[in-house]
Design an enzyme around this catalytic site. Sequence first.
Site, PDB file in Angstrom:
ATOM      1  N   LYS A  92       0.818  -1.242  -0.026  1.00  0.00           N
ATOM      2  CA  LYS A  92      -0.102  -0.119  -0.006  1.00  0.00           C
ATOM      3  C   LYS A  92       0.734   1.324  -0.177  1.00  0.00           C
ATOM      4  O   LYS A  92       0.359   2.217  -0.189  1.00  0.00           O
ATOM      5  CB  LYS A  92      -0.811  -0.079   1.328  1.00  0.00           C
ATOM      6  N   GLY A  93       2.179   1.164   0.285  1.00  0.00           N
ATOM      7  CA  GLY A  93       2.788   2.241   0.623  1.00  0.00           C
ATOM      8  C   GLY A  93       3.009   3.351  -0.389  1.00  0.00           C
ATOM      9  O   GLY A  93       3.321   4.480  -0.122  1.00  0.00           O
ATOM     10  N   GLU A 117       7.896   3.029  -5.923  1.00  0.00           N
ATOM     11  CA  GLU A 117       8.027   2.385  -4.405  1.00  0.00           C
ATOM     12  C   GLU A 117       8.122   3.466  -3.427  1.00  0.00           C
ATOM     13  O   GLU A 117       8.435   4.632  -3.944  1.00  0.00           O
ATOM     14  CB  GLU A 117       9.420   1.468  -4.159  1.00  0.00           C
ATOM     15  N   ASP A 118       7.606   3.270  -2.242  1.00  0.00           N
ATOM     16  CA  ASP A 118       7.707   4.142  -1.236  1.00  0.00           C
ATOM     17  C   ASP A 118       9.109   4.520  -0.700  1.00  0.00           C
ATOM     18  O   ASP A 118       9.702   5.476  -0.484  1.00  0.00           O
ATOM     19  CB  ASP A 118       6.715   3.896  -0.082  1.00  0.00           C
ATOM     20  N   ASP A 155      14.831   0.027   1.611  1.00  0.00           N
ATOM     21  CA  ASP A 155      15.575  -0.189   2.850  1.00  0.00           C
ATOM     22  C   ASP A 155      16.628  -1.127   2.413  1.00  0.00           C
ATOM     23  O   ASP A 155      17.854  -0.744   2.049  1.00  0.00           O
ATOM     24  CB  ASP A 155      14.467  -0.698   3.809  1.00  0.00           C
ATOM     25  N   LYS A 213      16.818   4.674   1.884  1.00  0.00           N
ATOM     26  CA  LYS A 213      17.694   4.527   2.940  1.00  0.00           C
ATOM     27  C   LYS A 213      18.678   3.688   2.797  1.00  0.00           C
ATOM     28  O   LYS A 213      19.032   2.356   2.751  1.00  0.00           O
ATOM     29  CB  LYS A 213      16.759   3.508   4.045  1.00  0.00           C
ATOM     30  N   PHE A 231      13.245   5.065  11.195  1.00  0.00           N
ATOM     31  CA  PHE A 231      12.070   4.614  10.669  1.00  0.00           C
ATOM     32  C   PHE A 231      11.159   5.770  10.613  1.00  0.00           C
ATOM     33  O   PHE A 231      11.060   6.503  11.279  1.00  0.00           O
ATOM     34  CB  PHE A 231      11.505   3.346  11.773  1.00  0.00           C
ATOM     35  N   ASP A 257       3.196   3.847   6.866  1.00  0.00           N
ATOM     36  CA  ASP A 257       2.574   3.521   8.001  1.00  0.00           C
ATOM     37  C   ASP A 257       3.470   2.905   9.306  1.00  0.00           C
ATOM     38  O   ASP A 257       4.831   2.698   9.002  1.00  0.00           O
ATOM     39  CB  ASP A 257       1.599   2.270   7.734  1.00  0.00           C
ATOM     40  N   ARG A 276      -0.711   6.879   7.390  1.00  0.00           N
ATOM     41  CA  ARG A 276      -0.279   6.817   5.773  1.00  0.00           C
ATOM     42  C   ARG A 276      -0.890   8.190   5.373  1.00  0.00           C
ATOM     43  O   ARG A 276      -0.532   8.790   4.323  1.00  0.00           O
ATOM     44  CB  ARG A 276      -1.114   5.685   5.356  1.00  0.00           C
TER      45      ARG A 276
HETATM   46  P1  5GP Z   1      13.187  -3.403   2.004  1.00  0.00           P
HETATM   47  O1  5GP Z   1      12.905  -4.799   1.394  1.00  0.00           O
HETATM   48  O2  5GP Z   1      13.989  -2.474   1.176  1.00  0.00           O
HETATM   49  O3  5GP Z   1      13.874  -3.936   3.198  1.00  0.00           O
HETATM   50  O4  5GP Z   1      11.887  -2.978   2.584  1.00  0.00           O
HETATM   51  C1  5GP Z   1      11.125  -2.272   1.973  1.00  0.00           C
HETATM   52  C2  5GP Z   1       9.633  -2.212   2.538  1.00  0.00           C
HETATM   53  O5  5GP Z   1       9.722  -2.086   3.957  1.00  0.00           O
HETATM   54  C3  5GP Z   1       9.267  -0.780   2.025  1.00  0.00           C
HETATM   55  O6  5GP Z   1       8.167  -0.943   0.846  1.00  0.00           O
HETATM   56  C4  5GP Z   1       8.447  -0.398   3.285  1.00  0.00           C
HETATM   57  O7  5GP Z   1       6.833  -1.107   3.066  1.00  0.00           O
HETATM   58  C5  5GP Z   1       9.026  -0.986   4.542  1.00  0.00           C
HETATM   59  N1  5GP Z   1      10.073   0.074   4.933  1.00  0.00           N
HETATM   60  C6  5GP Z   1      11.113   0.043   4.993  1.00  0.00           C
HETATM   61  N2  5GP Z   1      11.563   1.119   5.865  1.00  0.00           N
HETATM   62  C7  5GP Z   1      10.649   1.686   6.274  1.00  0.00           C
HETATM   63  C8  5GP Z   1      10.375   2.847   7.141  1.00  0.00           C
HETATM   64  O8  5GP Z   1      11.440   3.624   7.321  1.00  0.00           O
HETATM   65  N3  5GP Z   1       8.958   3.023   7.259  1.00  0.00           N
HETATM   66  C9  5GP Z   1       7.924   2.405   6.890  1.00  0.00           C
HETATM   67  N4  5GP Z   1       6.774   2.708   7.442  1.00  0.00           N
HETATM   68  N5  5GP Z   1       8.189   1.377   6.157  1.00  0.00           N
HETATM   69  C10 5GP Z   1       9.262   1.137   6.014  1.00  0.00           C
END
Ligand code: 5GP
Length: 191
Positions: free
Chosen positions: A52-53, A108-109, A112, A140, A162, A169, A175
């Site tokens: 949803k992000g 993508e939002d 990470d 990030k 975070f 969210d 959100r």
């Molecule tokens: P990754 O696979 O890159 O570690 O994870 C990406 C997903 O983790 C993002 O699409 C998001 O849903 C969640 N995520 C990663 N960092 C954050 C953050 O700082 N805040 C929030 N709300 N979600 C995050």
Amino acid sequence: MTAESKKYSEFTNPNLEIMFTAEQIRHRVAELGKQITKDYADKDLVLIGILKGSCVFLSDLMREIDLKLSIDFMVVSSYKDAQVSSGDIEILKDLTHPIRGKDVIVVEDIVDTGLTLFRLLEILQTRGANSLKVAALLDKPEPRIKKELKIDYCGFQIPNKFVVGYGLDAANRFRNLPFIATLKNPQEISA
Ligand code: 5GP
């Protein structure tokens, strides 16, 4: 509804520390939209939002892209839900239209570790798109595991904190914030 609950304001919740204001985001999203408009002239552009992000970012970004385009959505479960860090994902909702021959930007939002997006791109790469790129509002870099992951259109790089708001969210809340913020006290999010 009590008089007290009527007065409540989520946007001025004292637990929130603003990182990017609505105005800063608007300005940056407009820049990204202009760049994409330039880069995708004469292409068959499809924006794929990862729910949803990315819903808020996608909604704003597409209105800054002055081209013919279509949108589609995917829902994927990440390794975090499964409590394993294999990077494997499950597609909970797939695209409604094929992307063969299309010029695709995955929206993508936040990136990470990059594990979710990396695996998703591997899956999409098998579907015959003409091109496949990534737009992420937030990057990030510090916790990145998939260092080779390229973010073609990045809104802001942020420290390893975070963040919530603008689609992102914490326990399905925040959100709707028009800005991006950190939580001063993450334990208090149900307050
Ligand atoms: P990754 O696979 O890159 O570690 O994870 C990406 C997903 O983790 C993002 O699409 C998001 O849903 C969640 N995520 C990663 N960092 C954050 C953050 O700082 N805040 C929030 N709300 N979600 C995050």
